[in-house]
Design a protein around this motif. Sequence first.
Motif, PDB file in Angstrom:
ATOM      1  N   UNK A  20       0.851  -1.185   0.000  1.00 49.82           N
ATOM      2  CA  UNK A  20       0.000   0.000   0.000  1.00 49.82           C
ATOM      3  C   UNK A  20       0.890   1.240   0.000  1.00 49.82           C
ATOM      4  N   UNK A  21       0.710   2.057  -1.009  1.00 51.23           N
ATOM      5  CA  UNK A  21       1.472   3.294  -1.136  1.00 51.23           C
ATOM      6  C   UNK A  21       0.479   4.447  -1.084  1.00 51.23           C
ATOM      7  N   UNK A  22       0.859   5.472  -0.373  1.00 48.46           N
ATOM      8  CA  UNK A  22       0.006   6.645  -0.273  1.00 48.46           C
ATOM      9  C   UNK A  22       0.887   7.889  -0.359  1.00 48.46           C
ATOM     10  N   UNK A  23       0.553   8.785  -1.274  1.00 42.84           N
ATOM     11  CA  UNK A  23       1.319  10.025  -1.378  1.00 42.84           C
ATOM     12  C   UNK A  23       1.074  10.872  -0.137  1.00 42.84           C
ATOM     13  N   UNK A  24       2.118  11.486   0.396  1.00 41.55           N
ATOM     14  CA  UNK A  24       1.910  12.411   1.512  1.00 41.55           C
ATOM     15  C   UNK A  24       1.206  13.669   0.997  1.00 41.55           C
ATOM     16  N   UNK A  25       0.853  14.554   1.895  1.00 43.24           N
ATOM     17  CA  UNK A  25       0.280  15.833   1.464  1.00 43.24           C
ATOM     18  C   UNK A  25       1.397  16.652   0.830  1.00 43.24           C
ATOM     19  N   UNK A  26       1.078  17.431  -0.196  1.00 46.40           N
ATOM     20  CA  UNK A  26       2.122  18.234  -0.834  1.00 46.40           C
ATOM     21  C   UNK A  26       2.689  19.269   0.142  1.00 46.40           C
ATOM     22  N   UNK A  27       3.983  19.508   0.027  1.00 45.02           N
ATOM     23  CA  UNK A  27       4.628  20.527   0.843  1.00 45.02           C
ATOM     24  C   UNK A  27       4.318  21.925   0.330  1.00 45.02           C
ATOM     25  N   UNK A  28       4.003  22.016  -0.964  1.00 44.02           N
ATOM     26  CA  UNK A  28       3.715  23.310  -1.567  1.00 44.02           C
ATOM     27  C   UNK A  28       2.836  23.101  -2.791  1.00 44.02           C
ATOM     28  N   UNK A  29       1.858  23.972  -2.964  1.00 43.62           N
ATOM     29  CA  UNK A  29       1.029  23.992  -4.164  1.00 43.62           C
ATOM     30  C   UNK A  29       1.039  25.424  -4.671  1.00 43.62           C
ATOM     31  N   UNK A  30       1.439  25.596  -5.929  1.00 45.01           N
ATOM     32  CA  UNK A  30       1.378  26.932  -6.517  1.00 45.01           C
ATOM     33  C   UNK A  30       0.510  26.882  -7.763  1.00 45.01           C
ATOM     34  N   UNK A  82       1.929  25.565 -21.815  1.00 46.00           N
ATOM     35  CA  UNK A  82       0.821  26.498 -21.617  1.00 46.00           C
ATOM     36  C   UNK A  82      -0.353  25.862 -20.877  1.00 46.00           C
ATOM     37  N   UNK A  83      -0.406  24.545 -20.838  1.00 40.16           N
ATOM     38  CA  UNK A  83      -1.493  23.858 -20.133  1.00 40.16           C
ATOM     39  C   UNK A  83      -1.291  23.839 -18.617  1.00 40.16           C
ATOM     40  N   UNK A  84      -0.067  24.008 -18.163  1.00 40.63           N
ATOM     41  CA  UNK A  84       0.227  23.866 -16.729  1.00 40.63           C
ATOM     42  C   UNK A  84      -0.371  25.039 -15.966  1.00 40.63           C
ATOM     43  N   UNK A  85      -1.241  24.709 -15.022  1.00 39.65           N
ATOM     44  CA  UNK A  85      -1.924  25.712 -14.220  1.00 39.65           C
ATOM     45  C   UNK A  85      -1.557  25.594 -12.742  1.00 39.65           C
ATOM     46  N   UNK A  86      -1.269  24.368 -12.315  1.00 33.98           N
ATOM     47  CA  UNK A  86      -0.972  24.122 -10.903  1.00 33.98           C
ATOM     48  C   UNK A  86       0.213  23.176 -10.798  1.00 33.98           C
ATOM     49  N   UNK A  87       1.080  23.431  -9.802  1.00 33.81           N
ATOM     50  CA  UNK A  87       2.224  22.562  -9.532  1.00 33.81           C
ATOM     51  C   UNK A  87       2.168  22.154  -8.069  1.00 33.81           C
TER      52      UNK A  87
END
Length: 123
Positions: free
Chosen positions: A3-13, A85-90
């Motif tokens: 079972x793998x689970x991504x942690x919460x992101x450290x940063x969202x821009x 140009x499609x990238x809106x969120x990182x």
Amino acid sequence: MIKIELPKPDLVIRQREQVLKPGDVEIPPFHGFIDFHKITREKGGIFLFYNEKNELLFVGKARKIRQRIKKHFEDNVSPMKKYRDEIFKIEVYEIDDPMEREIYETYAINTFRAKYNLDKVFY
């Protein structure tokens, strides 16, 4: 089963307009992102690019995250060069261990079906 689970992101821009108040210093946007300077320079991790519909476009990993993300916007050999140009969120996840980065990257690509990742695809 593992079972793998991504942690919460450290940063969202996100791409957004800069709203300046009197006395504020204008931050020059980097491909529409004004919070790019918040991405760590020294740490490794993974990053996820999303479009405005919140669809996952690309997952990548790096020893130095900000440097690698910048290359995707500036490099002519990046798999994202046609789709910048499609990238809106990182989303940025700081992950020090190289093996963990590899596992999380492969997991995210296949679980969330990143649109423009060609390597490590098992679906």
